[in-house]
Design a protein around this motif. Structure first.
Motif, PDB file in Angstrom:
ATOM      1  N   ALA A 117      43.501  24.251  38.811  1.00 51.32           N
ATOM      2  CA  ALA A 117      43.736  25.696  38.831  1.00 51.32           C
ATOM      3  C   ALA A 117      42.751  26.342  39.796  1.00 51.32           C
ATOM      4  CB  ALA A 117      43.577  26.276  37.429  1.00 51.32           C
ATOM      5  N   ILE A 118      42.917  27.620  40.029  1.00 54.62           N
ATOM      6  CA  ILE A 118      42.048  28.346  40.955  1.00 54.62           C
ATOM      7  C   ILE A 118      41.220  29.379  40.196  1.00 54.62           C
ATOM      8  CG2 ILE A 118      43.546  28.002  42.950  1.00 54.62           C
ATOM      9  CD1 ILE A 118      44.598  30.869  42.464  1.00 54.62           C
ATOM     10  N   ARG A 119      40.120  29.770  40.790  1.00 53.52           N
ATOM     11  CA  ARG A 119      39.274  30.841  40.244  1.00 53.52           C
ATOM     12  C   ARG A 119      39.390  32.034  41.173  1.00 53.52           C
ATOM     13  NH1 ARG A 119      35.060  28.362  40.610  1.00 53.52           N
ATOM     14  NH2 ARG A 119      33.929  29.434  42.261  1.00 53.52           N
ATOM     15  N   MET A 120      39.742  33.182  40.609  1.00 54.31           N
ATOM     16  CA  MET A 120      40.020  34.357  41.426  1.00 54.31           C
ATOM     17  C   MET A 120      38.744  35.010  41.936  1.00 54.31           C
ATOM     18  SD  MET A 120      43.212  34.281  41.629  1.00 54.31           S
ATOM     19  CE  MET A 120      43.511  35.847  42.467  1.00 54.31           C
ATOM     20  N   GLY A 121      38.833  35.604  43.120  1.00 51.30           N
ATOM     21  CA  GLY A 121      37.709  36.266  43.746  1.00 51.30           C
ATOM     22  C   GLY A 121      37.307  37.549  43.040  1.00 51.30           C
ATOM     23  N   ALA A 122      36.089  37.993  43.296  1.00 48.14           N
ATOM     24  CA  ALA A 122      35.533  39.161  42.614  1.00 48.14           C
ATOM     25  C   ALA A 122      36.264  40.449  42.965  1.00 48.14           C
ATOM     26  CB  ALA A 122      34.050  39.292  42.944  1.00 48.14           C
ATOM     27  N   HIS A 123      36.963  40.483  44.096  1.00 48.56           N
ATOM     28  CA  HIS A 123      37.613  41.711  44.552  1.00 48.56           C
ATOM     29  C   HIS A 123      39.058  41.828  44.090  1.00 48.56           C
ATOM     30  CE1 HIS A 123      38.676  38.548  47.350  1.00 48.56           C
ATOM     31  NE2 HIS A 123      39.711  39.263  47.732  1.00 48.56           N
ATOM     32  N   THR A 124      39.548  40.873  43.286  1.00 48.53           N
ATOM     33  CA  THR A 124      40.950  40.872  42.881  1.00 48.53           C
ATOM     34  C   THR A 124      41.139  41.628  41.563  1.00 48.53           C
ATOM     35  OG1 THR A 124      40.738  38.798  41.639  1.00 48.53           O
ATOM     36  CG2 THR A 124      41.281  38.637  44.002  1.00 48.53           C
ATOM     37  N   ALA A 125      42.398  41.715  41.124  1.00 46.98           N
ATOM     38  CA  ALA A 125      42.698  42.428  39.879  1.00 46.98           C
ATOM     39  C   ALA A 125      42.277  41.641  38.642  1.00 46.98           C
ATOM     40  CB  ALA A 125      44.197  42.742  39.802  1.00 46.98           C
ATOM     41  N   ASN A 126      42.022  40.330  38.811  1.00 43.27           N
ATOM     42  CA  ASN A 126      41.577  39.479  37.700  1.00 43.27           C
ATOM     43  C   ASN A 126      40.318  38.722  38.113  1.00 43.27           C
ATOM     44  OD1 ASN A 126      43.847  40.025  35.889  1.00 43.27           O
ATOM     45  ND2 ASN A 126      45.070  38.836  37.335  1.00 43.27           N
ATOM     46  N   PRO A 127      39.237  39.422  38.398  1.00 40.37           N
ATOM     47  CA  PRO A 127      38.049  38.790  38.979  1.00 40.37           C
ATOM     48  C   PRO A 127      37.456  37.700  38.096  1.00 40.37           C
ATOM     49  CG  PRO A 127      37.535  41.002  38.182  1.00 40.37           C
ATOM     50  CD  PRO A 127      39.020  40.857  38.131  1.00 40.37           C
ATOM     51  N   GLY A 128      37.211  36.534  38.730  1.00 40.76           N
ATOM     52  CA  GLY A 128      36.548  35.435  38.049  1.00 40.76           C
ATOM     53  C   GLY A 128      37.420  34.623  37.123  1.00 40.76           C
ATOM     54  N   GLN A 129      38.644  35.060  36.866  1.00 37.22           N
ATOM     55  CA  GLN A 129      39.495  34.342  35.925  1.00 37.22           C
ATOM     56  C   GLN A 129      40.062  33.068  36.551  1.00 37.22           C
ATOM     57  OE1 GLN A 129      42.491  36.779  34.053  1.00 37.22           O
ATOM     58  NE2 GLN A 129      41.018  38.357  33.456  1.00 37.22           N
ATOM     59  N   VAL A 130      40.281  32.087  35.708  1.00 34.83           N
ATOM     60  CA  VAL A 130      40.837  30.802  36.135  1.00 34.83           C
ATOM     61  C   VAL A 130      42.277  30.698  35.648  1.00 34.83           C
ATOM     62  CG1 VAL A 130      40.725  28.299  35.748  1.00 34.83           C
ATOM     63  CG2 VAL A 130      38.635  29.591  36.259  1.00 34.83           C
ATOM     64  N   TYR A 131      43.188  30.416  36.592  1.00 37.24           N
ATOM     65  CA  TYR A 131      44.584  30.161  36.242  1.00 37.24           C
ATOM     66  C   TYR A 131      45.260  29.462  37.397  1.00 37.24           C
ATOM     67  CZ  TYR A 131      45.094  34.902  38.381  1.00 37.24           C
ATOM     68  OH  TYR A 131      45.009  36.033  39.172  1.00 37.24           O
ATOM     69  N   PHE A 132      46.480  28.977  37.176  1.00 42.27           N
ATOM     70  CA  PHE A 132      47.199  28.277  38.228  1.00 42.27           C
ATOM     71  C   PHE A 132      47.522  29.232  39.371  1.00 42.27           C
ATOM     72  CE2 PHE A 132      48.449  25.893  34.339  1.00 42.27           C
ATOM     73  CZ  PHE A 132      47.763  24.719  34.649  1.00 42.27           C
ATOM     74  N   ALA A 133      47.579  28.686  40.587  1.00 41.02           N
ATOM     75  CA  ALA A 133      47.917  29.495  41.757  1.00 41.02           C
ATOM     76  C   ALA A 133      49.262  30.173  41.522  1.00 41.02           C
ATOM     77  CB  ALA A 133      47.968  28.612  43.002  1.00 41.02           C
ATOM     78  N   ALA A 134      49.235  31.491  41.419  1.00 35.33           N
ATOM     79  CA  ALA A 134      50.448  32.222  41.053  1.00 35.33           C
ATOM     80  C   ALA A 134      50.303  33.674  41.448  1.00 35.33           C
ATOM     81  CB  ALA A 134      50.696  32.120  39.540  1.00 35.33           C
ATOM     82  N   GLY A 135      51.415  34.370  41.478  1.00 30.03           N
ATOM     83  CA  GLY A 135      51.396  35.795  41.760  1.00 30.03           C
ATOM     84  C   GLY A 135      52.673  36.433  41.277  1.00 30.03           C
ATOM     85  N   SER A 136      52.688  37.733  41.194  1.00 31.83           N
ATOM     86  CA  SER A 136      53.884  38.445  40.746  1.00 31.83           C
ATOM     87  C   SER A 136      55.057  38.155  41.673  1.00 31.83           C
ATOM     88  CB  SER A 136      53.611  39.950  40.713  1.00 31.83           C
ATOM     89  OG  SER A 136      52.583  40.258  39.800  1.00 31.83           O
ATOM     90  N   PHE A 137      56.260  38.234  41.120  1.00 31.87           N
ATOM     91  CA  PHE A 137      57.442  38.132  41.962  1.00 31.87           C
ATOM     92  C   PHE A 137      57.481  39.346  42.891  1.00 31.87           C
ATOM     93  CE2 PHE A 137      58.976  35.852  38.064  1.00 31.87           C
ATOM     94  CZ  PHE A 137      58.949  34.579  38.648  1.00 31.87           C
ATOM     95  N   GLU A 138      57.806  39.086  44.152  1.00 33.11           N
ATOM     96  CA  GLU A 138      57.804  40.126  45.175  1.00 33.11           C
ATOM     97  C   GLU A 138      59.187  40.251  45.801  1.00 33.11           C
ATOM     98  OE1 GLU A 138      54.695  39.235  47.946  1.00 33.11           O
ATOM     99  OE2 GLU A 138      53.119  39.240  46.408  1.00 33.11           O
TER     100      GLU A 138
END
Length: 248
Positions: A117-138
């Motif tokens: 899984a990945i760890r999200m960057g501090a500037h994102t909407a979920n800073p520091g959280q660990v989850y699978f590489a994913a994003g909202s449907f666009e």
């Protein structure tokens, strides 16, 4: 808002229980989402606060479900395209009525029985959280009026990790799990590489990637909920995945 949600999720498995799906049919409707139309002023006001706290946020476009049904094992959805700020306001609501958030987790499995899984960057909407590489449907995930789930997963994994899901062996079918009006779709992709090799390649990709959202990658080797600072949506997934291995 004159919306009624008392019948939401009737007949579904309980929250935080992973279950198989027979099929998917996720329609994307024209026009405005009822929640967005009713809450536009509050959405704009909240977005001002969100950006003041995190100037790196971007108000892009995403799909937000108006309704989601489970019928004979088939997931049926109807969504609208909304600004990301709509979701940010919706998720702050205590009861989260007005819509359902649906997204997909590509579960990346390795040859040494780990998940990556990945760890999200501090500037994102979920800073520091660990989850699978994913994003909202666009909007770019929409094909002929329907959401292409696997296209979304391929795009997100490639952007964030550099890995092509076409190089993995995909397990048959999709699974799903729900919690607090968020529904997560799951599909397992198995790579013929050990976890350390996958992480090394992801770290190399981070150096050259246009997408700078992630701060690193981690190997998950058990269902221990305290092993990493997981996003809450990860907890039933790792319990399900490693529970399957134990029960084989």
């Amino acid at each position: 808002m004159s919306m009624h949600y008392s019948e939401d999720f009737i007949g579904w498995p309980e929250e935080r229980v992973v279950f198989p799906l027979a099929d998917l049919e996720l329609r994307v409707l024209p026009g405005g989402h009822p929640f967005y139309l009713a809450e536009r002023d509050a959405i704009a006001e909240n977005w001002t606060k969100e950006v003041a706290a995190n100037p790196a946020l971007f108000d892009g476009r995403m799909l937000f479900q108006k309704r989601l049904e489970l019928r004979d094992g088939k997931l049926l959805g109807a969504s609208h395209i909304v600004p990301f700020s709509t979701f940010m306001w919706w998720r702050r609501q205590e009861n989260r009525h007005g819509g359902v958030h649906l997204f997909a987790y590509p579960v990346l499995a390795t040859s040494d029985d780990a998940l990556v899984a990945i760890r999200m960057g501090a500037h994102t909407a979920n800073p520091g959280q660990v989850y699978f590489a994913a994003g909202s449907f666009e909007p770019e995930d929409v094909v002929d009026g329907y959401c292409d789930v696997e296209a979304n997963m391929r795009r997100e994994v490639l952007e964030e990790t550099g890995f092509d899901l076409s190089d993995a062996q995909a397990d048959d079918g999709y699974f799903a799990v729900r919690n607090r009006r968020v529904v997560t779709l799951l599909k397992v992709f198995r790579f013929d590489l050990a976890a350390d090799e996958v992480i090394e390649k992801i770290q190399a990709h981070m150096v050259v990637a246009d997408d700078k959202e992630i701060a690193g990658a981690v190997a998950i080797r058990s269902a221990d909920p305290k092993a990493h600072p997981y996003n809450i949506a990860m907890l039933p997934v790792i319990e399900w995945y490693f529970g399957q291995k134990v029960n084989r």
